[in-house]
Motif scaffolding. Structure first.
Motif, PDB file in Angstrom:
ATOM      1  N   ASP A 185       4.306  -1.747  -1.499  1.00 12.35           N
ATOM      2  CA  ASP A 185       3.576  -2.033  -2.732  1.00 12.35           C
ATOM      3  C   ASP A 185       4.567  -2.531  -3.770  1.00 12.35           C
ATOM      4  OD1 ASP A 185       2.136  -1.806  -5.187  1.00 12.35           O
ATOM      5  OD2 ASP A 185       0.792  -0.342  -4.249  1.00 12.35           O
ATOM      6  N   GLY A 186       4.394  -3.775  -4.192  1.00 16.02           N
ATOM      7  CA  GLY A 186       5.334  -4.382  -5.129  1.00 16.02           C
ATOM      8  C   GLY A 186       5.317  -3.777  -6.514  1.00 16.02           C
ATOM      9  N   PRO A 199       9.947  -0.198  -2.274  1.00 20.11           N
ATOM     10  CA  PRO A 199       9.657  -0.230  -0.836  1.00 20.11           C
ATOM     11  C   PRO A 199       9.019  -1.532  -0.375  1.00 20.11           C
ATOM     12  CG  PRO A 199       7.989   1.059  -1.974  1.00 20.11           C
ATOM     13  CD  PRO A 199       9.026   0.689  -3.005  1.00 20.11           C
ATOM     14  N   HIS A 200       8.658  -2.394  -1.322  1.00 17.76           N
ATOM     15  CA  HIS A 200       7.989  -3.650  -0.962  1.00 17.76           C
ATOM     16  C   HIS A 200       8.987  -4.660  -0.424  1.00 17.76           C
ATOM     17  CE1 HIS A 200       5.450  -7.148  -1.026  1.00 17.76           C
ATOM     18  NE2 HIS A 200       6.180  -7.735  -1.963  1.00 17.76           N
ATOM     19  N   ALA A 374      -2.995  -7.987  -2.592  1.00 19.38           N
ATOM     20  CA  ALA A 374      -3.779  -6.739  -2.658  1.00 19.38           C
ATOM     21  C   ALA A 374      -3.124  -5.698  -3.558  1.00 19.38           C
ATOM     22  CB  ALA A 374      -4.015  -6.168  -1.260  1.00 19.38           C
ATOM     23  N   THR A 375      -2.563  -6.143  -4.692  1.00 12.52           N
ATOM     24  CA  THR A 375      -1.950  -5.208  -5.640  1.00 12.52           C
ATOM     25  C   THR A 375      -2.427  -5.427  -7.075  1.00 12.52           C
ATOM     26  OG1 THR A 375      -0.019  -6.678  -5.775  1.00 12.52           O
ATOM     27  CG2 THR A 375       0.137  -4.780  -4.283  1.00 12.52           C
ATOM     28  N   LEU A 392       4.354   2.816 -10.768  1.00 13.61           N
ATOM     29  CA  LEU A 392       3.374   2.869  -9.683  1.00 13.61           C
ATOM     30  C   LEU A 392       2.041   2.337 -10.197  1.00 13.61           C
ATOM     31  CD1 LEU A 392       1.890   6.443  -9.327  1.00 13.61           C
ATOM     32  CD2 LEU A 392       3.559   5.893 -11.107  1.00 13.61           C
ATOM     33  N   PRO A 393       1.212   1.778  -9.306  1.00 15.21           N
ATOM     34  CA  PRO A 393      -0.148   1.394  -9.696  1.00 15.21           C
ATOM     35  C   PRO A 393      -1.043   2.618  -9.658  1.00 15.21           C
ATOM     36  CG  PRO A 393       0.219   0.827  -7.416  1.00 15.21           C
ATOM     37  CD  PRO A 393       1.514   1.397  -7.921  1.00 15.21           C
TER      38      PRO A 393
END
Length: 442
Positions: A185-186, A199-200, A374-375, A392-393
């Motif tokens: 997840d970017g 981690p993206h 998808a983010t 974080l989203p």
């Protein structure tokens, strides 16, 4: 008149003027103080914030079930807070609505009698407590564990075992980084003195963006132009097709104004420049996002009236989301009527996806390329007791018809791969395909 008396008279006049100015300033300040119904302590639904609003100051704390970290304190003048910090508060009984400039949808908060216990009787945080704040923030707010197949409870047990007896800051950073592995997840970042880690894994070609832009720009038949306040490069293709390469969804407004207001001026500028265009190509292949309100304002280049663009939810706590909030594209009097092709890639992210959701509802627009990243989400920026930060989203998005996009991204109308080999040979084959489609539509 003796000089001493003249000096004394001048001093009295200056003191009187100063006192009067002070009274005027005090009156102006007092007129902007928070209304009585807004004063008090408020905890947000989601967002992990506490607002402590008094007649003289507004203090904001970041909270988890085990922590309370002061974030911002500002003078309680509603006009100043609105213009400089972007907050507008509206209270109705024990409910508070907090509008934030350049954010879609208001925060909601409820009144409490006192600050949470962790804000009053907090304990000093060591490495174990610091990790626990990090873990609990994700546990409370992050909505995408199922998407990546991650057992977050197991990650906590694993991390606590790894931290036992080794409290070196570098080791703590490594443990946190390891905890979020596989969350591709970017919007997840950990910022420490050692650097920024995520981690993206972006697409391999992402690092070569500038070289790829040059290939695309070679198709322009006019001089390439650049709008400095918006990150948009633009020009003519074949003399009849407008090309808009949108690098991000942010703008640089004057002090006290919103990014959306600056974005509206950009739309007016582009609408005037390309009023005679027979077609438009909007290139979002390298766009990593920014502000939803900017994206929804830019989308208005293709509609004279507002229109439903999508839905979003905020995670309140694990397994519980807020009701859906609708958001809308913002119509413009400068709207163009020509057919539009929007180019996407796997790196089209965040607010760029909000833009794709919005324009995808318009009949004249077709999406070409790859499914987006998808983010889409606002990003929480959180502080840790050791002065580190992480992001974080905390939201999920859906199309206006309710179809989720946070799990799979937004599928294009016309699938076309990002052609790395074509770029290496000086060809932008997706751009060429879009030009062909627009020629067929005329």
């Amino acid at each position: 008149m003796p000089l001493s008396l003249m000096i004394a008279r001048v001093l009295r006049l200056l003191l009187a003027a100063g006192a009067l100015s002070g009274l005027v300033l005090a009156a102006l300040w007092w007129s902007g103080k928070p209304p009585k119904e807004t004063q008090g302590i408020w905890i947000t639904n989601g967002y992990g914030l506490v607002f402590d609003i008094s007649p003289v100051s507004i203090a904001i704390h970041e909270i988890t079930p085990v922590s309370c970290i002061p974030w911002q304190t500002m003078p309680a003048h509603m006009g100043m807070v609105r213009r400089l910090a972007g907050y507008t508060f509206t209270a109705q009984g024990d409910d508070l609505s907090i509008a934030v400039a350049d954010a879609v949808g208001d925060m909601r908060a409820y009144r409490v009698d006192a600050l949470p216990d962790q804000c009053v009787n907090g304990r000093q945080a060591g490495p174990l407590e610091t990790f626990d704040i990090f873990w609990r923030t994700f546990e409370t707010h992050y909505p995408n564990f199922a998407r990546y197949g991650v057992d977050w409870d197991a990650r906590r047990d694993e991390a606590m075992a790894a931290l036992a007896g080794n409290f070196d800051p570098k080791h703590l950073s490594d443990v946190m980084t390891h905890a979020v592995r596989d969350l591709d997840d970017g919007d997840i970042h950990l910022m420490t003195p050692s650097g920024d880690v995520s981690p993206h894994s972006p697409a391999p070609w992402d690092k070569d963006q500038r070289a790829l832009w040059q290939v695309t720009d070679s198709y322009l038949t006019s001089e390439r132009q650049f709008i400095e306040t918006s990150g948009i490069r633009h020009g003519w293709l074949d003399g009849e097709i407008a090309y808009l390469g949108v690098h991000h969804m942010e703008s640089e407004p004057p002090l006290g104004q919103t990014m959306a207001s600056q974005a509206a001026r950009v739309v007016d500028q582009l609408g005037a420049l390309y009023a005679d265009a027979k077609g438009v190509i909007v290139d979002l292949r390298f766009n990593a996002g920014g502000s939803d309100t900017v994206a929804l304002t830019y989308a208005g280049l293709f509609s004279a009236a507002d229109w439903p663009a999508g839905l979003k939810q905020t995670q309140i706590t694990r397994g519980y989301m807020s009701p859906s909030t609708a958001f809308y594209g913002r119509g413009s009097q400068a709207a163009l009527n020509a057919p539009v092709m929007v180019l996407t890639s796997s790196e089209t992210s965040g607010a760029a996806e909000t833009y794709v959701m919005a324009v995808g509802e318009l009949a004249q627009v077709s999406i070409m390329g790859e499914p987006t990243n998808a983010t889409p989400s606002n990003i929480m920026v959180r502080a840790l007791p050791n002065q580190w930060q992480f992001t974080l989203p905390h939201q999920t998005y859906a199309l206006a018809n309710g179809t989720p996009v946070t799990q799979t991204g937004i599928a294009p109308d016309i699938s076309y791969p990002f052609d790395v080999e074509g770029f290496s040979n000086g060809k932008d084959t997706m751009l060429e395909a879009a030009l062909t489609r627009l020629a067929q539509a005329r």
